[in-house]
Write a protein that holds these residues in place. Structure first.
Motif, PDB file in Angstrom:
ATOM      1  N   LEU A  65      39.600  51.715  47.946  1.00 27.09           N
ATOM      2  CA  LEU A  65      39.494  50.719  46.879  1.00 27.09           C
ATOM      3  C   LEU A  65      40.657  49.735  46.920  1.00 27.09           C
ATOM      4  CD1 LEU A  65      38.332  52.952  43.889  1.00 27.09           C
ATOM      5  CD2 LEU A  65      36.997  51.140  44.989  1.00 27.09           C
ATOM      6  N   GLU A  66      41.857  50.241  47.162  1.00 18.70           N
ATOM      7  CA  GLU A  66      43.010  49.353  47.230  1.00 18.70           C
ATOM      8  C   GLU A  66      42.892  48.397  48.415  1.00 18.70           C
ATOM      9  OE1 GLU A  66      47.889  49.426  47.631  1.00 18.70           O
ATOM     10  OE2 GLU A  66      46.798  51.307  47.350  1.00 18.70           O
ATOM     11  N   ILE A  67      42.467  48.909  49.556  1.00 19.24           N
ATOM     12  CA  ILE A  67      42.289  48.057  50.731  1.00 19.24           C
ATOM     13  C   ILE A  67      41.234  46.981  50.460  1.00 19.24           C
ATOM     14  CG2 ILE A  67      41.398  48.036  53.110  1.00 19.24           C
ATOM     15  CD1 ILE A  67      42.819  50.737  53.512  1.00 19.24           C
ATOM     16  N   ALA A  68      40.148  47.356  49.784  1.00 16.41           N
ATOM     17  CA  ALA A  68      39.099  46.387  49.468  1.00 16.41           C
ATOM     18  C   ALA A  68      39.649  45.248  48.618  1.00 16.41           C
ATOM     19  CB  ALA A  68      37.951  47.082  48.736  1.00 16.41           C
ATOM     20  N   LEU A  69      40.421  45.581  47.593  1.00 17.11           N
ATOM     21  CA  LEU A  69      40.980  44.540  46.730  1.00 17.11           C
ATOM     22  C   LEU A  69      41.965  43.667  47.502  1.00 17.11           C
ATOM     23  CD1 LEU A  69      41.518  46.430  43.338  1.00 17.11           C
ATOM     24  CD2 LEU A  69      39.642  44.908  44.006  1.00 17.11           C
ATOM     25  N   ARG A  70      42.772  44.266  48.334  1.00 16.78           N
ATOM     26  CA  ARG A  70      43.709  43.473  49.156  1.00 16.78           C
ATOM     27  C   ARG A  70      42.953  42.528  50.075  1.00 16.78           C
ATOM     28  NH1 ARG A  70      48.863  46.803  51.496  1.00 16.78           N
ATOM     29  NH2 ARG A  70      49.415  48.034  49.659  1.00 16.78           N
ATOM     30  N   ALA A  71      41.890  43.025  50.699  1.00 11.55           N
ATOM     31  CA  ALA A  71      41.119  42.182  51.618  1.00 11.55           C
ATOM     32  C   ALA A  71      40.464  41.021  50.888  1.00 11.55           C
ATOM     33  CB  ALA A  71      40.062  43.020  52.340  1.00 11.55           C
ATOM     34  N   LEU A  72      40.135  41.206  49.627  1.00 11.54           N
ATOM     35  CA  LEU A  72      39.533  40.139  48.819  1.00 11.54           C
ATOM     36  C   LEU A  72      40.569  39.179  48.258  1.00 11.54           C
ATOM     37  CD1 LEU A  72      36.882  42.277  46.900  1.00 11.54           C
ATOM     38  CD2 LEU A  72      36.401  40.561  48.669  1.00 11.54           C
ATOM     39  N   LEU A  96      47.936  48.532  41.315  1.00 16.37           N
ATOM     40  CA  LEU A  96      48.721  48.627  42.549  1.00 16.37           C
ATOM     41  C   LEU A  96      48.751  47.313  43.320  1.00 16.37           C
ATOM     42  CD1 LEU A  96      47.762  52.199  43.816  1.00 16.37           C
ATOM     43  CD2 LEU A  96      49.994  51.435  42.981  1.00 16.37           C
ATOM     44  N   VAL A  97      47.709  46.491  43.172  1.00 18.43           N
ATOM     45  CA  VAL A  97      47.727  45.176  43.839  1.00 18.43           C
ATOM     46  C   VAL A  97      48.262  44.087  42.918  1.00 18.43           C
ATOM     47  CG1 VAL A  97      45.838  45.815  45.391  1.00 18.43           C
ATOM     48  CG2 VAL A  97      45.324  44.605  43.254  1.00 18.43           C
ATOM     49  N   GLY A  98      48.702  44.480  41.716  1.00 14.59           N
ATOM     50  CA  GLY A  98      49.329  43.532  40.804  1.00 14.59           C
ATOM     51  C   GLY A  98      48.409  42.869  39.813  1.00 14.59           C
ATOM     52  N   ALA A  99      47.137  43.264  39.794  1.00 12.21           N
ATOM     53  CA  ALA A  99      46.166  42.642  38.893  1.00 12.21           C
ATOM     54  C   ALA A  99      46.033  43.446  37.598  1.00 12.21           C
ATOM     55  CB  ALA A  99      44.809  42.508  39.584  1.00 12.21           C
TER      56      ALA A  99
END
Length: 371
Positions: A65-72, A96-99
């Motif tokens: 899930l974290e990788i998906a959000l980073r890729a987006l 974790l991605v800051g959102a």
């Protein structure tokens, strides 16, 4: 009476031991423990199973899930919509991605996102939606995708509990822009540790997610993106490959046993509702009971293990207290969290054990429960 197995992992291991051991020994012999040939073999097989172009195996469902959000490209200042009635990973990765996680209440019958509440929750800051396919079935992803498309917002299905389920004939993790599942041992398709996978038919997104998974690059010593160590171990891929030929039989058994439960339980509890056009893999067979603590204690004493997924909503967790939500903001999620109780469910559950469970539930759940 002997205690009943809650998840069936031990029995599954016993039945598939020869195939699993053979796969494990092959990995030991070739000694490619990181990104070995079994990883690629598994990714090809699962992409075909789900019906998408790309499968990217990862270290866990949370990592995926974290990788998906980073890729987006989701990051600080952005908002991601999800539900408060789920495991913490779904919202944890947003932070974790800051959102900022933005919660939307659930439908009380399916425990998935109430799609009628989705559009009002969207703002100009909404950068992604993560609907959760809870307990083993998918939400109305067609409506979700339609609402999201009007604003150009990507949808990431959290399919950690629904791998093998379908909606209108399409498999979970293969309907939205990105699907993410978990191979935690107790999941419908589990390994012997942590593991997960991402699914997409978007070539550019697939390349980004593969790169982020492996320290930000597709080639060694070349790191165009900020990545992480999110790889699936070769050994776990080998174990999953040994289990894969049996998976469709397991899915059918889960459906059969789930329907058998629902046909036998009395109105003193509320059995799961399978939404139209859905199949259900019953990652957890979850009922509602009015007197949960008392019922759970009596069942445990009688040798029937139970689980509570989840006793506290995410907006009630201290880590999310700064979001400004209060008790009462998500009435359906909160009510569900006080009433849900999961019973033993796995493909190896015998009918005699299931009959025993049903008899005890019908005996111990004395007060009628309504949604």
């Amino acid at each position: 009476m002997p205690p009943i197995d809650f998840s069936g992992v031990k029995e599954q291991t016993r039945r598939y031991a020869d195939e699993i051991n053979l796969r494990i020994h092959r990995v030991i012999e070739h000694a490619c423990f990181i990104m070995g040939p079994e990883v690629v073999e598994l990714e090809v097989a699962l992409a075909s199973y789900v019906g998408v172009k790309h499968c990217i195996s990862v270290a866990s469902g949370t990592t995926g899930l974290e990788i998906a959000l980073r890729a987006l490209g989701v990051g600080p200042g952005d908002e991601v919509i999800t539900v408060p009635f789920t495991w913490i990973s779904t919202a944890e990765v947003v932070r974790l991605v800051g959102a900022r996680p933005v919660f939307v209440d659930i439908d009380p019958h399916t425990y998935t996102i109430d799609v009628d509440l989705l559009a009002p929750a969207m703002t100009e800051k909404t950068r992604a939606i993560i609907p959760v396919s809870l307990f083993g079935q998918m939400p109305d992803l067609e409506r979700i995708a339609s609402i999201a498309a009007e604003r150009g917002v990507p949808v990431v299905e959290d399919a950690a509990q629904s791998f093998g389920a379908t909606r209108r004939g399409r498999r979970s993790a293969g309907v939205t822009m990105i699907g993410c599942t978990s191979f935690f041992p107790a999941k419908p398709f589990g390994c012997y540790g942590d593991g997960g996978a991402l699914f997409t038919s978007d070539d550019d997104l697939a390349d980004k997610m593969r790169a982020i998974r492996t320290h930000g690059g597709l080639r060694r010593h070349d790191h165009p993106l900020l990545g992480t160590n999110g790889r699936l171990d070769t050994m776990q891929a080998a174990i999953l490959l040994a289990k894969l030929p049996h998976f469709e039989w397991e899915v059918r058994e889960r459906e059969r046993l789930g329907a058998r439960y629902s046909a036998s339980l009395r109105p003193s509890c509320v059995p799961p509702v399978v939404a139209p056009f859905n199949t259900h893999v019953y990652a957890q067979y979850t009922i509602r009971v009015a007197d949960r603590e008392q019922a759970a204690e009596k069942l445990e004493t009688a040798g029937v293990p139970t689980g509570i997924y989840y006793p506290k909503c995410l907006h009630e967790q201290p880590v999310f207290s700064d979001l400004g939500y209060r008790i009462g903001d998500f009435a359906q999620s909160e009510k569900a969290s006080r009433e849900v109780l999961s019973l033993p469910m796995h493909p190896f559950l015998t009918e005699s054990d299931q009959d025993r469970i049903v008899e005890l539930v019908n005996e111990f759940c004395a007060r009628e429960c309504t949604i």
